[in-house]
Every structure is written in structure tokens, then in C-alpha cells.
Design an enzyme around this catalytic site. Structure first.
Site, short mmCIF file in Angstrom:
data_model
loop_
_atom_site.label_atom_id
_atom_site.label_comp_id
_atom_site.label_asym_id
_atom_site.label_seq_id
_atom_site.Cartn_x
_atom_site.Cartn_y
_atom_site.Cartn_z
N ASP A 110 112.39 -21.98 70.23
CA ASP A 110 112.89 -23.17 70.90
C ASP A 110 114.37 -23.36 70.57
OD1 ASP A 110 110.36 -23.67 71.82
OD2 ASP A 110 109.90 -25.23 70.36
N ARG A 111 115.08 -24.00 71.46
CA ARG A 111 116.51 -24.25 71.25
C ARG A 111 116.77 -25.00 69.95
NH1 ARG A 111 120.57 -28.08 72.40
NH2 ARG A 111 118.99 -29.64 72.93
#
Length: 292
Positions: A110-111
Site C-alpha cells: 500500500d502507498r
């Protein structure tokens, strides 16, 4: 190209910068002839200019590089793949800009998650490593700081199993009744003052699995904007025996307008599909969640 595109100034700039190449990678110059271009593949390549992007704070550290693999230590806020307005300021975008034109992630983070990310460097080996993740043959270890003011750390279960779904168009995943499709193993490393430091080992890979499981337990991850309260804590519950080691490389966030998610992909371990030997890669980052 000047006549075809009409962008004379831009073509001249790219020509001078060596940004126009033939099919075999040969750089085009003012002296390159049409016949030479035909002999070397018959086509000319350049790339569209990337739009301006605000820089994402944090260095993309290299943990390992060989002929087949590139393992990096990703900072928070840096997306794995180009998407939407994020192109250059992604893991793949930064690597492309550095000359790693065939770099492709074998999995994703995930970012907001930091830590170990494995990429392949040659398309011939890409499927072999992507299959490791697809068939759950990689042992993943994460660490997280979670809020325990609503639930004491010593009441947390060692294993969580549930059914997690994510509807199209929704940013959030959620638990629903039904046969479990997500499993996470938990271990409390330290707990103090309403915050616990956990070691997490997911045995499945549902979207936002760790964040959903911990929020559902009543112990959301610090700094989680989707599933918990955004907070920023440099807490004594963080178990960090190497904190005072002068050789340790700390590359924490800078002010980005967001708080860091206190979730770190600490380690990947697997049997290499090509060599057959065990390989383990460990993040050198500190777990985010507070100022140093």
C-alpha cells in the site's frame, strides 16, 4: 520527428539529451542516418514528458540487487505502481528514471505502508517470482503500532481469521459473515501507555488485511486514515533494540501533509524458485509513528 510532431524545440532538446533511441537502444544523434535506423530495427523511440508531480519525501533504499532481483526499502507515501496523478513519484517511476527500465514488482505494498518490496529486473524471470506471492509461498513479517486504550494488548488473540471483501469503487475493505478468506498471526512485542508494538504474519493477502483485522479487534494502527484515528506518536511501547546503534540507517518521513501509517513490512523470506536456496530480506527502517 520534427516534421511529424511539429514540436521542434522539444525534439531538439530530447535529441541533445540522448532521449531518442533506435529499436536496439542506440542513441539517435544529428549524424544518425535513415539507413542506419533501418538496419537497427526500423523504428525510433522516445517517451512522453511526465507531468509535474510534487516530490514524495523519503529515500528509496536498495537492500539487494543481482541479475534477476531488486529489493528495495520503500518509504511511506510512495505508491508501488504508476497510477492516476502518480507516475514519476512511485517506486517503479523512480526506478525507471534511474535506468531500471524492466523493473516490475512481484507484489505490492500500500502507498502508506513502508518496508521491503521485491521487484524483478528481467521479464524472463518475472512469472517465477510473482507466482511465489500468488501461491502464498512467501513468509511475510510486518510490525505495527496500534492503539490499545479500548482493548488491552494482553487480550489480543494469537490468530485472527475472518472474511474480508472490498466492493468495486470503495476505498475500504470490510469484514462480512461467511467462510474466512483472511488469516493473520499476531504477537505482542511491547505495550505501554495505551499503545502496543505488534509483530504480524499474514497467511493470506486480502486488500488492507492487516489494517482491517486490527481495526476490527478494536486496536487500529496509528496513523490509519481509513480504519483508525490519525495519530503521531513516538511511544515507549515501540520495541527497538537497535535504536542506539550508530550504524543503523534511519530514513523516516519528512513533513508531507499526512501522518505516517505505523505499519512496516519488516521481512520477506522464501525459497528462491530459480536457485532453490532460502533467501531473506529485512527492512532497515524504523517503524513509523513518531518524530525522532
Amino acid at each position: 520527428m520534427r516534421e511529424i510532431t511539429g514540436a521542434v524545440v522539444e525534439v531538439d532538446r530530447r535529441l541533445a539529451a540522448g532521449e531518442i533511441v533506435l529499436a536496439d537502444g542506440t542513441i539517435v544523434t544529428e549524424a544518425t542516418t535513415y539507413e542506419e535506423g533501418r538496419r537497427r530495427g526500423g523504428s525510433v523511440w522516445t517517451y512522453r514528458a511526465w507531468p509535474h508531480e510534487d516530490p514524495v519525501p523519503g529515500e528509496l533504499l536498495t537492500l539487494h540487487r543481482d541479475a534477476d532481483l531488486l529489493v528495495v526499502d520503500k518509504p511511506p507515501f510512495l505508491a508501488t505502481m504508476p497510477r492516476g496523478s502518480h507516475v514519476r513519484e512511485t517506486v517503479v517511476g523512480r526506478l525507471w528514471a534511474a535506468g531500471e527500465l524492466e523493473a516490475a514488482p512481484a507484489h505490492r505494498l500500500d502507498r502508506l505502508t513502508s518496508g521491503v518490496l521485491l521487484l524483478t529486473r528481467r521479464r524472463e524471470v518475472r512469472a517465477a517470482y510473482q507466482d511465489l506471492f500468488a501461491h502464498r509461498r512467501v513468509e511475510k513479517t510486518y510490525e505495527a503500532l496500534v492503539r490499545t486504550d479500548a482493548r488491552p494488548a494482553d487480550t489480543l488473540p494469537g490468530v485472527v481469521r475472518s472474511r474480508i471483501v472490498k466492493e468495486r469503487g470503495s476505498r475500504r475493505s470490510r469484514e462480512v459473515p461467511g467462510e474466512p478468506n483472511a488469516e493473520t498471526h499476531l504477537e505482542v512485542l511491547a505495550a505501554q501507555g495505551g499503545v502496543a508494538h505488534l509483530r504480524l504474519r499474514p497467511h493470506t493477502g486480502r486488500t488492507h488485511q492487516l489494517r482491517v483485522h486490527l481495526a476490527a479487534l478494536g486496536t487500529p494502527i496509528l496513523g490509519d486514515p481509513l480504519y483508525g484515528t490519525v495519530d503521531r506518536v513516538d511511544h515507549p511501547a515501540r520495541h527497538d533494540p537497535d535504536r542506539d546503534d550508530p550504524g543503523r540507517q534511519d530514513h523516516d518521513h519528512e513533513d508531507s501533509g499526512e501522518e505516517p501509517l505505523a505499519l512496516l513490512a519488516r521481512e520477506l523470506s522464501f525459497v528462491d524458485p530459480l536457485s532453490g536456496r532460502r533467501r531473506t530480506f529485512t527492512s532497515r527502517r524504523r517503524l513509523c509513528g513518531g518524530d525522532d
